[in-house]
Design an enzyme around this catalytic site. Structure first.
Site, PDB file in Angstrom:
ATOM      1  N   GLU A 245       0.803  -1.212   0.000  1.00 18.62           N
ATOM      2  CA  GLU A 245       0.000   0.000   0.000  1.00 18.62           C
ATOM      3  C   GLU A 245       0.848   1.281   0.000  1.00 18.62           C
ATOM      4  OE1 GLU A 245      -3.335   0.452  -0.350  1.00 18.62           O
ATOM      5  OE2 GLU A 245      -2.818   2.565  -0.315  1.00 18.62           O
ATOM      6  N   THR A 287      -5.649   1.531  -5.554  1.00 14.78           N
ATOM      7  CA  THR A 287      -5.203   0.136  -5.374  1.00 14.78           C
ATOM      8  C   THR A 287      -5.837  -0.789  -6.413  1.00 14.78           C
ATOM      9  OG1 THR A 287      -5.288   0.565  -3.009  1.00 14.78           O
ATOM     10  CG2 THR A 287      -4.899  -1.701  -3.670  1.00 14.78           C
ATOM     11  N   HIS A 402      -1.591   3.419   4.801  1.00 15.39           N
ATOM     12  CA  HIS A 402      -2.586   4.137   3.984  1.00 15.39           C
ATOM     13  C   HIS A 402      -2.850   5.509   4.593  1.00 15.39           C
ATOM     14  CE1 HIS A 402      -6.285   5.206   1.969  1.00 15.39           C
ATOM     15  NE2 HIS A 402      -6.093   4.218   1.119  1.00 15.39           N
ATOM     16  N   ASP A 461       1.694   0.037  -4.849  1.00 17.17           N
ATOM     17  CA  ASP A 461       0.491   0.176  -5.686  1.00 17.17           C
ATOM     18  C   ASP A 461       0.344   1.553  -6.327  1.00 17.17           C
ATOM     19  OD1 ASP A 461      -0.288   1.421  -3.309  1.00 17.17           O
ATOM     20  OD2 ASP A 461      -2.262   0.458  -3.206  1.00 17.17           O
ATOM     21  N   HIS A 462       0.730   2.623  -5.594  1.00 16.70           N
ATOM     22  CA  HIS A 462       0.612   3.984  -6.133  1.00 16.70           C
ATOM     23  C   HIS A 462       1.285   4.924  -5.155  1.00 16.70           C
ATOM     24  CE1 HIS A 462      -2.501   4.336  -3.102  1.00 16.70           C
ATOM     25  NE2 HIS A 462      -3.054   3.255  -3.594  1.00 16.70           N
TER      26      HIS A 462
HETATM   27  C1  GP9 Z   1      -8.860  -0.669   0.524  1.00  9.16           C
HETATM   28  C2  GP9 Z   1      -7.430  -0.494   0.180  1.00  9.16           C
HETATM   29  C3  GP9 Z   1      -7.069   0.957  -0.014  1.00  9.16           C
HETATM   30  O1  GP9 Z   1      -9.277  -1.965   0.616  1.00  9.16           O
HETATM   31  O2  GP9 Z   1      -7.066  -1.295  -0.863  1.00  9.16           O
HETATM   32  O3  GP9 Z   1      -7.457   1.428  -1.210  1.00  9.16           O
HETATM   33  P1  GP9 Z   1      -6.885   2.774  -1.868  1.00  9.16           P
HETATM   34  O4  GP9 Z   1      -7.571   3.913  -1.198  1.00  9.16           O
HETATM   35  O5  GP9 Z   1      -5.403   2.817  -1.677  1.00  9.16           O
HETATM   36  O6  GP9 Z   1      -7.260   2.614  -3.288  1.00  9.16           O
HETATM   37 MN    MN Z   2      -3.721   1.738  -2.256  1.00 10.44          MN
END
Ligand code: GP9
Ligand code: MN
Length: 620
Positions: A245, A287, A402, A461-462
Site C-alpha cells: 500500500e 489500489t 494508507h 500500488d501507487h
Molecule cells: C482498501 C485499500 C485501499 O481496501 O485497498 O485502497 P486505496 O484507497 O489505496 O485505493
Molecule cells: Mn492503495
C-alpha cells in the site's frame, strides 16, 4: 444586469470564489497571459446559463431558487476541493457511484476537511443575508432579456473556448488530462462534459462488434520481446504477489534519524531482482487500478475505477490464464469484500477465492484506519496459504500504510520524519511498520516450506504522498528551496518492484517500466506464452524491450526523456528540452491509452473468448 441585482451579485460572488479556489485549492498554473485570461473568465459562461434557469421560476420563488442554486454550486465546488486534496484530481461521474467505499474513508476525510473550510461558504452566508434586502428583490423579466442573457452566455463560452483552442488544440479529444480540461473549460463546464463522456462510453459496448475487436488486435499485436533465457525459469512454482500500500520508491535505502525506513526491503533489494525505474500507472481507482493493470496488462480508465465501472466485462487476466495451467488462485486482504467492488471483479478475473475481512479475526486492537494491521494480517494469512492447493497464485494486499498513516505510538519503530507536514512525517512510520510485516511474511513462508517453491513479487500500488504535499516532499528529497518541478513529480511516481525467483541471484535492474509490464514478465517466468493475448506491457527482463512507461494522464517516460504537462524533459539534466524530441512519445502514449480504452469500453475481449465464439456460432 442592473435590473436584476440578485442575479448579478450571485454570479459575481461565485465567479470570484471559483477563481480564488483555482488559485488556492487547485494547482492550476496560469501560464502565459492568454492562459491566465482563460482561467479567469472560464467560470462565467456556466454561471450565466445556470442562473439563467432561475428566470423560468416565478418572481415570488426566484430568490429562494437563486440561493439554492448557489448552495448546490458551492457544495459541488467544495467537494472538488476535498477530492483534489487527496487525489490531485477532479471528481468524475463514475467516482460518484463509488459509494460502497464511503464507510471506510472516514479517517481520511477527517484529515482532509478543515474547520477553516467554512470560508468556502462565506459568500453563501452573505448571499443569504443580501437576498432578503429589498434592493435585491426579484422583478419580472421579459422574454427579450432572457434571450439576451443566454446569448451573452453563449458568446462568452465561444470566446473562452476559442481562446483555449489557441492554447491547447484538440482539448476535447485529450480527455484524460483533467487538469487541462478544468483549466480551459472551467470546473462546471468540465462536469457537464464529463457527463456527456460518461453516457458516450456507456453506449460504446452496445455499438462494439467483432470487427472492432479484429481491428484492435491488429494494432496491439506485436512480437513479444522476451528474455528467452528466463522463459520458464520458475515453471510450476507458486506465485505470491504482494501489493504494498502507498509505497513509493524513495523510501528504499532512506534513513530517518539514522534509522533505515525499510531495513528488510533494503536487504531484499540485494538478494532479489529490484527494479529501480518502475512506475505506477494508476488512475482514480488507486489500489484497484494497480490490481487491474498488473493482472491484465491493460491501462486503467481515464475516469473512475475499472473495478467499479466494468466488472462484468470479459478479460484475459492472470488468474484465468494460470487456471488453465492447473493453478489455484486467491486474494488476501483485511478489509470488507465489497471495497472497490472486489468481490464481483475477482470472480470476473477468475480468482477462486477471496479471503476478505470475514476470514480474519479482526478486533479493536489489531486493526487501524481501513482494517486489519499488516502484522496480524501476515500472521493470519500464512496458515491459509499453507492449505492452498499448489501450485497457487496468491495476492496479498497490505493496508496499514494508507493515508492518513495512523499507527499507535508503541508500534512505531522509527521516529516520524521531521517535517512541517504531519502526513509526510507519519508516512515514514507506517512504511517502517509495513516493512516489518514483509520481513515476518518471508520468515513465515520459510517455516511453512513455501519460500523455496514460490516466486515472490512485491510492488508499490501507487503514490502515498500526493503532489499537494510539495514542501514535505521537497524536504524528503533535500531540496532547500522547498520546490518541486513537474519532472520531480513524475520521478516521484516510481514505486518499488521486487521479484524473488527461488534459486536465482539478485540484481538491480534499471529498465524503465510500469505495472503494465508485470503480467507478461511473470507469465514468461512461469513458462507461459502470451502470443495471442492482448497486452500492452513487455518482459521487464528483456534487454531488447522498448523502455517506456505511460501514465493515465498522458505523461510518458522513456530511457532518456520525460514528456509531461506538455513539456519535454531531458532525464540526465532534469531540464526542459526541445519539445519535438518528445513528440513520438506523446503520440505513442495517446495511441496506447486509446486502444486500451476501446478494449474496455467496447468489452472487446468478449469477441475473442472461444466460448463466446462457439456460442455465437450456435446462435447463428
Ligand atoms: C482498501 C485499500 C485501499 O481496501 O485497498 O485502497 P486505496 O484507497 O489505496 O485505493
Ligand atoms: Mn492503495
Amino acid at each position: 444586469m442592473r435590473k436584476h441585482p440578485a442575479l448579478s451579485i450571485t454570479v459575481l460572488l461565485l465567479w470570484l470564489k471559483t477563481y480564488i479556489v483555482y488559485q488556492l485549492s487547485f494547482n492550476l498554473p496560469g501560464g502565459n497571459t492568454v492562459q491566465q485570461l482563460v482561467l479567469f473568465i472560464n467560470p462565467v459562461s456556466f454561471l450565466i446559463f445556470y442562473f439563467g434557469l432561475t428566470y423560468f421560476i416565478s418572481v415570488k420563488r426566484r430568490n429562494r431558487a437563486v440561493f439554492l442554486f448557489s448552495l448546490i454550486y458551492s457544495i459541488i465546488l467544495y467537494a472538488n476541493v476535498v477530492y483534489y486534496r487527496f487525489f490531485t484530481d477532479f471528481i468524475t461521474v463514475p467516482v460518484l457511484f463509488q459509494t460502497k467505499n464511503a464507510g471506510d474513508i472516514g479517517n481520511s476525510l477527517y484529515e482532509l476537511v478543515y474547520l477553516s473550510d467554512t470560508f468556502y461558504f462565506a459568500d453563501t452566508v452573505l448571499l443569504y443575508v443580501l437576498l432578503k434586502k429589498p434592493f435585491f428583490r426579484a422583478a419580472p423579466v421579459t422574454a427579450k432579456s432572457i434571450r439576451l442573457l443566454f446569448m451573452s452566455g453563449l458568446v462568452l463560452l465561444a470566446l473562452h473556448l476559442a481562446l483555449a483552442e489557441t492554447q491547447r488544440p484538440q482539448l476535447l479529444t485529450r480527455t484524460f488530462d483533467r487538469q487541462l480540461l478544468v483549466k480551459n473549460l472551467g470546473t462546471f463546464n468540465y462536469h457537464l462534459y464529463d457527463i456527456v463522456l460518461h453516457s458516450k462510453s456507456s453506449m460504446k459496448k452496445a455499438m462494439a462488434s467483432s470487427v472492432d475487436a479484429d481491428e484492435i488486435k491488429k494494432q496491439v499485436k506485436k512480437d513479444p520481446v522476451n528474455n528467452p533465457k528466463l522463459f520458464g525459469a520458475a515453471k510450476g512454482k507458486n506465485l505470491i504477489v504482494i501489493s504494498l500500500e502507498s509505497t513509493q520508491n524513495f523510501v528504499i535505502d532512506y534513513k530517518v534519524n539514522g534509522k533505515e525506513v525499510t531495513p528488510f526491503l533494503n536487504k531484499l533489494a540485494r538478494s532479489s531482482f529490484y527494479f529501480t525505474n518502475f512506475y505506477h500507472q494508476t488512475g482514480q481507482g488507486k489500489t484497484s487500478d494497480a490490481e487491474f493493470i498488473t493482472d491484465n496488462s491493460l491501462y486503467p480508465l481515464p475516469r473512475g475505477a475499472v473495478f467499479q465501472t466494468h466488472p462484468l466485462n470479459e478479460y484475459e487476466a492472470t488468474p484465468e490464464i494460470l487456471k488453465d495451467k492447473g493453478y489455484y488462485s486467491a486474494v488476501f486482504h483485511g478489509n470488507n469484500k465489497s471495497f472497490w467492488n472486489r468481490d464481483v471483479m475477482y470472480q470476473t478475473l477468475g480468482y477462486d477465492q477471496y479471503y476478505s475481512e470475514e476470514f480474519y479475526d479482526i478486533t479493536e486492537e489489531n486493526s487501524i484506519n481501513y482494517g486489519l494491521k499488516d502484522i496480524p494480517f501476515v500472521e493470519q494469512t500464512v496458515p491459509y496459504l499453507k492449505d492452498l492447493p499448489q501450485p497457487f497464485y496468491a495476492k496479498l494486499i497490505t493496508l496499514t500504510n494508507h493515508h492518513p498513516y495512523l499507527l499507535n505510538e508503541e508500534e512505531q519503530m522509527i521516529d516520524p520524519f521531521p517535517s512541517i507536514d504531519p502526513i509526510v512525517s507519519r508516512y515514514f512510520t507506517t512504511v517502517r511498520y509495513a516493512d516489518e510485516s514483509i520481513k515476518l511474511l518471508f520468515s513465515k513462508l520459510k517455516k511453512a516450506g513455501l519460500y523455496d517453491n514460490s516466486v515472490i513479487v512485491i510492488y508499490g500500488d501507487h503514490y502515498g504522498i500526493s503532489e499537494r504535499h510539495e514542501e514535505g516532499l521537497a524536504e524528503v528529497l533535500g531540496r532547500e528551496d522547498l520546490e518541486l518541478t513537474p519532472f520531480d513529480n513524475v520521478q516521484l511516481q516510481r514505486v518499488p518492484l521486487f521479484i524473488h525467483v527461488p534459486g536465482m541471484e539478485g540484481k538491480k535492474i534499471n529498465t524503465v517500466g510500469g505495472q503494465i509490464d508485470l503480467k507478461p514478465t511473470l507469465l514468461h517466468l512461469l513458462g507461459i506464452n502470451l502470443k495471442g493475448d492482448y497486452h500492452f506491457g513487455s518482459d521487464l527482463f528483456s534487454k531488447k524491450r522498448d523502455e517506456i512507461a505511460i501514465f493515465r494522464n498522458g505523461t510518458v517516460i522513456s530511457k532518456d526523456l520525460i514528456y509531461t504537462d506538455e513539456a519535454c524533459y531531458d532525464k540526465l539534466t532534469g531540464e526542459v528540452t526541445d519539445s519535438a524530441l518528445c513528440e513520438p512519445l506523446a503520440t505513442k502514449g495517446e495511441e496506447e491509452l486509446d486502444r486500451s480504452d476501446e478494449i474496455i469500453y467496447g468489452d472487446l475481449l468478449r469477441f475473442l473468448d472461444p466460448q463466446h465464439e462457439k456460442k455465437a456460432a450456435v446462435e447463428r
